[in-house]
Design an enzyme around this catalytic site. Structure first.
Site, PDB file in Angstrom:
ATOM      1  N   ARG A 210       0.825  -1.231   0.000  1.00 23.05           N
ATOM      2  CA  ARG A 210       0.000   0.000   0.000  1.00 23.05           C
ATOM      3  C   ARG A 210       0.852   1.271   0.000  1.00 23.05           C
ATOM      4  O   ARG A 210       0.501   2.269   0.646  1.00 23.05           O
ATOM      5  CB  ARG A 210      -0.970   0.030   1.192  1.00 23.05           C
ATOM      6  N   SER A 258     -10.493  -0.160   3.763  1.00 24.67           N
ATOM      7  CA  SER A 258      -9.764  -0.596   4.967  1.00 24.67           C
ATOM      8  C   SER A 258      -9.070   0.611   5.575  1.00 24.67           C
ATOM      9  O   SER A 258      -8.282   1.276   4.895  1.00 24.67           O
ATOM     10  CB  SER A 258      -8.719  -1.653   4.605  1.00 24.67           C
ATOM     11  N   GLU A 329      -3.966   3.095   6.948  1.00 27.24           N
ATOM     12  CA  GLU A 329      -3.735   3.024   5.497  1.00 27.24           C
ATOM     13  C   GLU A 329      -4.214   4.343   4.880  1.00 27.24           C
ATOM     14  O   GLU A 329      -3.650   4.850   3.921  1.00 27.24           O
ATOM     15  CB  GLU A 329      -4.525   1.835   4.933  1.00 27.24           C
TER      16      GLU A 329
HETATM   17  C1  LIG Z   1     -15.484   1.182  -0.513  1.00 29.12           C
HETATM   18  C2  LIG Z   1     -13.986   1.230  -0.673  1.00 29.12           C
HETATM   19  C3  LIG Z   1     -13.287   0.073  -0.980  1.00 29.12           C
HETATM   20  C4  LIG Z   1     -11.898   0.117  -1.129  1.00 29.12           C
HETATM   21  N1  LIG Z   1     -11.233  -1.032  -1.442  1.00 29.12           N
HETATM   22  C5  LIG Z   1      -9.905  -1.018  -1.592  1.00 29.12           C
HETATM   23  C6  LIG Z   1      -9.191  -2.210  -1.924  1.00 29.12           C
HETATM   24  O1  LIG Z   1      -9.762  -3.279  -2.105  1.00 29.12           O
HETATM   25  N2  LIG Z   1      -7.842  -2.134  -2.050  1.00 29.12           N
HETATM   26  C7  LIG Z   1      -7.154  -0.967  -1.869  1.00 29.12           C
HETATM   27  O2  LIG Z   1      -5.931  -0.955  -1.996  1.00 29.12           O
HETATM   28  N3  LIG Z   1      -7.813   0.198  -1.556  1.00 29.12           N
HETATM   29  C8  LIG Z   1      -9.147   0.195  -1.412  1.00 29.12           C
HETATM   30  N4  LIG Z   1      -9.808   1.350  -1.096  1.00 29.12           N
HETATM   31  C9  LIG Z   1      -9.035   2.593  -0.849  1.00 29.12           C
HETATM   32  C10 LIG Z   1      -8.848   3.488  -2.104  1.00 29.12           C
HETATM   33  O3  LIG Z   1      -9.923   3.335  -3.001  1.00 29.12           O
HETATM   34  C11 LIG Z   1      -7.533   3.198  -2.821  1.00 29.12           C
HETATM   35  O4  LIG Z   1      -6.424   3.421  -1.975  1.00 29.12           O
HETATM   36  C12 LIG Z   1      -7.378   4.100  -4.061  1.00 29.12           C
HETATM   37  O5  LIG Z   1      -6.314   3.633  -4.825  1.00 29.12           O
HETATM   38  C13 LIG Z   1      -7.142   5.563  -3.722  1.00 29.12           C
HETATM   39  O6  LIG Z   1      -7.268   6.311  -4.927  1.00 29.12           O
HETATM   40  P1  LIG Z   1      -7.811   7.817  -4.909  1.00 29.12           P
HETATM   41  O7  LIG Z   1      -7.731   8.343  -6.279  1.00 29.12           O
HETATM   42  O8  LIG Z   1      -9.124   7.894  -4.254  1.00 29.12           O
HETATM   43  O9  LIG Z   1      -6.676   8.493  -4.008  1.00 29.12           O
HETATM   44  P2  LIG Z   1      -6.891   9.700  -3.000  1.00 29.12           P
HETATM   45  O10 LIG Z   1      -7.649   9.237  -1.805  1.00 29.12           O
HETATM   46  O11 LIG Z   1      -7.405  10.874  -3.719  1.00 29.12           O
HETATM   47  O12 LIG Z   1      -5.379   9.968  -2.560  1.00 29.12           O
HETATM   48  C14 LIG Z   1      -4.669   8.989  -1.818  1.00 29.12           C
HETATM   49  C15 LIG Z   1      -3.214   9.494  -1.661  1.00 29.12           C
HETATM   50  O13 LIG Z   1      -2.569   9.502  -2.913  1.00 29.12           O
HETATM   51  C16 LIG Z   1      -2.134  10.839  -3.256  1.00 29.12           C
HETATM   52  N5  LIG Z   1      -2.387  10.981  -4.690  1.00 29.12           N
HETATM   53  C17 LIG Z   1      -3.571  10.752  -5.340  1.00 29.12           C
HETATM   54  N6  LIG Z   1      -3.416  10.931  -6.656  1.00 29.12           N
HETATM   55  C18 LIG Z   1      -2.114  11.268  -6.848  1.00 29.12           C
HETATM   56  C19 LIG Z   1      -1.316  11.555  -7.997  1.00 29.12           C
HETATM   57  N7  LIG Z   1      -1.836  11.553  -9.225  1.00 29.12           N
HETATM   58  N8  LIG Z   1       0.005  11.858  -7.823  1.00 29.12           N
HETATM   59  C20 LIG Z   1       0.554  11.879  -6.594  1.00 29.12           C
HETATM   60  N9  LIG Z   1      -0.150  11.617  -5.463  1.00 29.12           N
HETATM   61  C21 LIG Z   1      -1.454  11.312  -5.590  1.00 29.12           C
HETATM   62  C22 LIG Z   1      -2.967  11.769  -2.389  1.00 29.12           C
HETATM   63  O14 LIG Z   1      -2.304  12.991  -2.125  1.00 29.12           O
HETATM   64  C23 LIG Z   1      -3.121  10.931  -1.128  1.00 29.12           C
HETATM   65  O15 LIG Z   1      -1.964  11.024  -0.337  1.00 29.12           O
HETATM   66  C24 LIG Z   1     -11.195   1.346  -0.948  1.00 29.12           C
HETATM   67  C25 LIG Z   1     -11.914   2.502  -0.643  1.00 29.12           C
HETATM   68  C26 LIG Z   1     -13.290   2.454  -0.508  1.00 29.12           C
HETATM   69  C27 LIG Z   1     -14.036   3.718  -0.197  1.00 29.12           C
END
Ligand SMILES: Cc1cc2nc3c(=O)[nH]c(=O)nc-3n(C[C@H](O)[C@H](O)[C@H](O)COP(=O)(O)OP(=O)(O)OC[C@H]3O[C@@H](n4cnc5c(N)ncnc54)[C@H](O)[C@@H]3O)c2cc1C
Length: 333
Positions: A210, A258, A329
């Site tokens: 992660r 998570s 996480e």
């Molecule tokens: C219902 C649900 C289920 C989920 N299931 C999973 C799962 O099965 N497995 C899993 O790993 N995660 C899961 N997640 C968590 C999440 O969806 C993942 O971690 C996802 O990859 C985050 O992407 P995001 O675009 O929403 O990132 P954000 O929440 O917008 O950002 C996360 C971090 O990344 C940074 N960031 C985002 N985009 C960039 C970029 N382009 N360049 C540099 N930094 C950046 C942000 O500053 C922040 O620090 C789940 C979440 C939910 C709500």
């Protein structure tokens, strides 16, 4: 649109340490008139004083001073150049599905890589049946997974149901069912602090559970190596994973997936939280889910502080009971 500037941006997103060029400097090094200056210097889309609760799946968080949504690489490059020049804090987000923003909000610029940053392109791989797929960072994982189903391409089925962007998934090394985004990656394109785009092959990147060490760079695109497969079989596998998510994860209550990482050498975080007797426990409007103990859910009226207090309660109780401190996480801003 402004021409891209070559600026020396700060290496880590955060409050600027740049020297000013003819601007009135406040105590903390930032001119209080920066919003007007940003408006003058950057012509892209900006929403002012926007509550972060709107942009994060936990649905909590105070206002960001500005949300800027660049529509292209050039706009992103010029935006970061202007922010460095103004010395303003910034942070890139995708879909906000792994973020907890404080109730005080963010006194800077949230750079949103969203739908305008979501092109998908392909080129043939080196071997028969292989396809290289280049995706911009703002593309949602679900759009990418659905596109893969339509094209009959396999390798990303595990991502079905993860509600993030491609950029967020790369930074988080998102994963499920024993697979992670880095398994299917060939290369990542970043925008560096100095304003240059750099492409790094997977071998040159430090992925772990992660986590990706980004060195403060912005992920702008990712290239995956996928294989041609049977369209219906890929569709079935994705459908099965979505159904399992529905059965095992809370539905209808805002969450960030998570909340804690699984600690190495111990049972999964959800099991530890459940065995510590914390399932269903509430602080204000934040609750340890009754369905899956590693999900902290917003019962409707939660504040970011409720989530922080619940997080600490879970960490302290699990540490006392099992001798391990759970690490979030979710990224806290
Ligand atoms: C219902 C649900 C289920 C989920 N299931 C999973 C799962 O099965 N497995 C899993 O790993 N995660 C899961 N997640 C968590 C999440 O969806 C993942 O971690 C996802 O990859 C985050 O992407 P995001 O675009 O929403 O990132 P954000 O929440 O917008 O950002 C996360 C971090 O990344 C940074 N960031 C985002 N985009 C960039 C970029 N382009 N360049 C540099 N930094 C950046 C942000 O500053 C922040 O620090 C789940 C979440 C939910 C709500």
């Amino acid at each position: 649109m402004l021409p891209a500037r070559v600026c020396s941006l700060q290496e880590r997103p955060g409050c600027g340490t740049m020297k000013f060029q003819g601007l009135r400097v406040m105590g903390n090094g930032v001119d209080k008139e920066w919003p007007a200056q940003l408006r003058d210097l950057w012509s892209g889309e900006i929403e002012w004083n926007s509550p972060m609760a709107r942009w994060c799946t936990l649905q909590v968080g105070g206002p960001a001073r500005a949300i800027a949504a660049p529509a292209s690489r050039e706009e992103l490059q010029s935006l970061l150049g202007v922010l460095a020049q103004l010395g303003v804090c910034w942070r890139v987000i995708g879909r906000g599905s792994n973020l907890l923003v404080s109730d005080a909000g963010y006194e800077g610029v949230i750079v949103l890589l969203g739908r305008k940053f979501s092109a998908i392109e392909t080129r043939p791989g080196r071997k028969a049946g292989e396809v290289m797929v280049r995706v911009e960072a703002g593309c949602s994982l679900m759009k990418l997974v659905n596109w893969c189903i339509d094209q009959g391409l396999q390798g990303l089925e595990f991502a079905a149901g993860i509600p993030g962007s491609v950029g967020g998934a790369v930074v988080m090394n998102a994963g499920a069912w024993g697979k992670e985004i880095s398994d299917a990656l060939l290369a990542v394109t970043f925008l560096r602090g100095s304003g240059e785009f750099v492409e790094r092959a997977k071998d040159g990147l430090a992925f772990s559970y992660r986590h990706l060490k980004t060195e403060g760079m912005v992920v702008v695109a990712a290239e995956f190596l996928l294989q041609a497969g049977d369209r219906q079989a890929i569709d079935r596998r994705c459908g099965q994973m979505m159904r399992e998510r529905k059965e095992k994860q809370p539905q209808g209550l805002a969450n960030a997936g998570s909340f804690f990482k699984n600690p190495s050498g111990f049972p999964a975080a959800g099991k530890l939280i459940q065995d510590a007797g914390l399932k269903g426990i509430r602080v204000g409007g934040a609750q340890v889910s009754e369905v899956h103990a590693n999900f902290l859910v917003n019962t409707g009226s939660a504040t970011a502080q409720d989530f922080l207090d619940l997080m600490r309660l879970v960490q302290e109780t699990v540490a006392e009971r099992f001798g391990v401190r759970l690490e979030p996480e979710v990224h806290i801003l």
